[in-house]
Design an enzyme around this catalytic site. Structure first.
Site, PDB file in Angstrom:
ATOM      1  N   CYS A 194       0.812  -1.218   0.000  1.00 38.74           N
ATOM      2  CA  CYS A 194       0.000   0.000   0.000  1.00 38.74           C
ATOM      3  C   CYS A 194       0.852   1.278   0.000  1.00 38.74           C
ATOM      4  O   CYS A 194       1.725   1.446   0.847  1.00 38.74           O
ATOM      5  CB  CYS A 194      -0.882  -0.037   1.251  1.00 38.74           C
ATOM      6  SG  CYS A 194      -1.684   1.531   1.611  1.00 38.74           S
ATOM      7  N   TYR A 226      -5.621   6.201  -8.442  1.00 40.37           N
ATOM      8  CA  TYR A 226      -6.813   5.439  -8.011  1.00 40.37           C
ATOM      9  C   TYR A 226      -8.059   5.956  -8.722  1.00 40.37           C
ATOM     10  O   TYR A 226      -8.968   5.189  -9.047  1.00 40.37           O
ATOM     11  CB  TYR A 226      -6.998   5.545  -6.487  1.00 40.37           C
ATOM     12  CG  TYR A 226      -6.048   4.638  -5.735  1.00 40.37           C
ATOM     13  CD1 TYR A 226      -6.417   3.346  -5.384  1.00 40.37           C
ATOM     14  CD2 TYR A 226      -4.766   5.062  -5.397  1.00 40.37           C
ATOM     15  CE1 TYR A 226      -5.545   2.502  -4.717  1.00 40.37           C
ATOM     16  CE2 TYR A 226      -3.884   4.239  -4.735  1.00 40.37           C
ATOM     17  CZ  TYR A 226      -4.278   2.955  -4.397  1.00 40.37           C
ATOM     18  OH  TYR A 226      -3.411   2.108  -3.745  1.00 40.37           O
TER      19      TYR A 226
HETATM   20  N1  GSH Z   1      -6.520   7.798   3.849  1.00 39.71           N
HETATM   21  C1  GSH Z   1      -5.915   6.596   4.099  1.00 39.71           C
HETATM   22  C2  GSH Z   1      -6.062   5.662   2.910  1.00 39.71           C
HETATM   23  C3  GSH Z   1      -5.516   4.305   3.201  1.00 39.71           C
HETATM   24  C4  GSH Z   1      -5.990   3.264   2.164  1.00 39.71           C
HETATM   25  O1  GSH Z   1      -6.904   3.509   1.375  1.00 39.71           O
HETATM   26  N2  GSH Z   1      -5.371   2.072   2.200  1.00 39.71           N
HETATM   27  C5  GSH Z   1      -5.781   1.006   1.310  1.00 39.71           C
HETATM   28  C6  GSH Z   1      -4.616   0.210   0.804  1.00 39.71           C
HETATM   29  S1  GSH Z   1      -3.661   1.020  -0.393  1.00 39.71           S
HETATM   30  C7  GSH Z   1      -6.613   0.000   2.064  1.00 39.71           C
HETATM   31  O2  GSH Z   1      -6.304  -0.350   3.180  1.00 39.71           O
HETATM   32  N3  GSH Z   1      -7.681  -0.524   1.450  1.00 39.71           N
HETATM   33  C8  GSH Z   1      -8.528  -1.510   2.042  1.00 39.71           C
HETATM   34  C9  GSH Z   1      -9.716  -1.869   1.216  1.00 39.71           C
HETATM   35  O3  GSH Z   1      -9.850  -1.349   0.108  1.00 39.71           O
HETATM   36  O4  GSH Z   1     -10.488  -2.706   1.664  1.00 39.71           O
HETATM   37  C10 GSH Z   1      -4.468   6.905   4.434  1.00 39.71           C
HETATM   38  O5  GSH Z   1      -3.811   7.667   3.694  1.00 39.71           O
HETATM   39  O6  GSH Z   1      -3.998   6.417   5.446  1.00 39.71           O
END
Ligand code: GSH
Length: 313
Positions: A51, A180
């Site tokens: 990530c 994204y």
């Molecule tokens: N705003 C958050 C975004 C974090 C985020 O979107 N992480 C993604 C991975 S790249 C995630 O955990 N996604 C889980 C999912 O889609 O279920 C940050 O910057 O900490």
């Protein structure tokens, strides 16, 4: 709402991806003025090596030499509908959780949004402090200086803050989140808009990095590291998986050597794991890549000399 979205709850009526707000926004403070005073050994980071948002926090933990101060565990890069998990080989030594969702429910029992990494966890109070990477890196940059962090490393220097914030804001909209917005768009219109904004921003960044060595001021700052985690994934993932294919980073005169220079900073290469990165995106996003085939390429040499010493810094 379009029905074929990879992330239906974060897709608007036009087919644009709209990222959910991070839920937990408490702060660890050096002076203990919050409920979360900086202490050695008290906090834990849950990350995925795949990530880009979690990657920021790993880079700050590394650069600030916080490995013995803040512990870390890594989730399985491949996710199913149950979300991030600690499958065999990816155990959670702190709480023995099987899923990252357990950490969210321990903090808020009826949490029902998307469970994301990174997570900053308080072992003492048994709850999430913060799950917003942009805030976690600010804490790592300064809050732990009195309890073992390397104080000589300053990634958000006072005189540069305004400019760093300004650069971060458009880099976030058009590049970090922009890839994204290309990949998760469910209408041609939404994709075209994100794509044009992304490549306009990359051209602008390439121009800027032809005139100066780093994004802001004469030193590496938070702005560079926030850009880095997107650039390093770009050619391996975003070009094909998210259809960001006008140009690759290797095609840019300045972005490519700049990316190599950042990659070659001490400790950074060990935070980059292309096996996790590629398997995560290509296997997890089943709507985008239904057969789950992981591409073998590209072959990229991040260790080639970058030649950026010649630039004013
Ligand atoms: N705003 C958050 C975004 C974090 C985020 O979107 N992480 C993604 C991975 S790249 C995630 O955990 N996604 C889980 C999912 O889609 O279920 C940050 O910057 O900490």
């Amino acid at each position: 709402m379009p029905s074929r979205a990879q992330v239906p709850n974060e897709t608007d009526r036009r087919g644009s991806f709209v990222r959910q707000e991070s839920r937990f926004r408490q702060w660890v403070t050096a002076d203990g003025s919050s409920d979360y005073p900086a202490e050695r050994g008290r906090y834990h980071l849950y990350v995925s090596l795949a990530c880009p948002w979690a990657h920021r926090t790993m880079i700050f933990r590394k650069l600030k030499k916080l490995e013995d101060v803040i512990s870390l565990s890594i989730v399985d890069p491949v996710r199913d509908e149950r979300g991030w998990a600690f499958h065999e080989g990816f155990e959670d030594p702190v709480n023995g959780f099987r899923f990252l969702a357990d950490a969210y429910r321990a903090t808020e029992p009826d949490f029902d949004l998307r469970v994301t990494v990174p997570v900053l966890w308080d072992k003492q109070r048994g709850r999430i402090v913060n799950n917003e990477s942009s805030e976690i890196i600010r804490m790592l940059n300064s809050a732990f200086d009195g309890v073992g962090a390397d104080e000589s490393v300053e990634l958000y220097p006072e005189p540069l803050r305004e400019e760093i914030d300004r650069v971060n804001s458009w880099v976030y909209d058009n590049v970090n989140n922009g890839v994204y917005r290309c990949g998760f768009a469910t209408s041609q219109e939404a994709y075209d808009e994100a794509f044009d904004a992304l490549f306009k921003a990359l051209d602008k960044l390439d121009g800027r990095l032809g005139r100066q060595r780093y994004l802001v001021g004469s030193q590496l700052t938070e702005a560079d590291w926030r850009l880095f985690t997107t650039l390093v994934r770009f050619d391996a993932v975003y070009v094909t998986h998210f259809k960001c294919n006008l140009k690759r980073i290797v095609d840019y005169e300045n972005l490519w050597p700049y990316l190599r220079e950042l990659y070659q900073q001490p400790g950074i290469a060990e935070t980059v794991n292309f096996d996790h990165i590629k398997r995560h995106y290509f296997i997890t996003h089943t709507r985008l890549n239904p057969c789950g085939i992981v591409p073998k390429g590209p072959a990229l040499d991040f260790t080639a000399p970058h030649g950026r010493e010649r630039l004013p810094s």
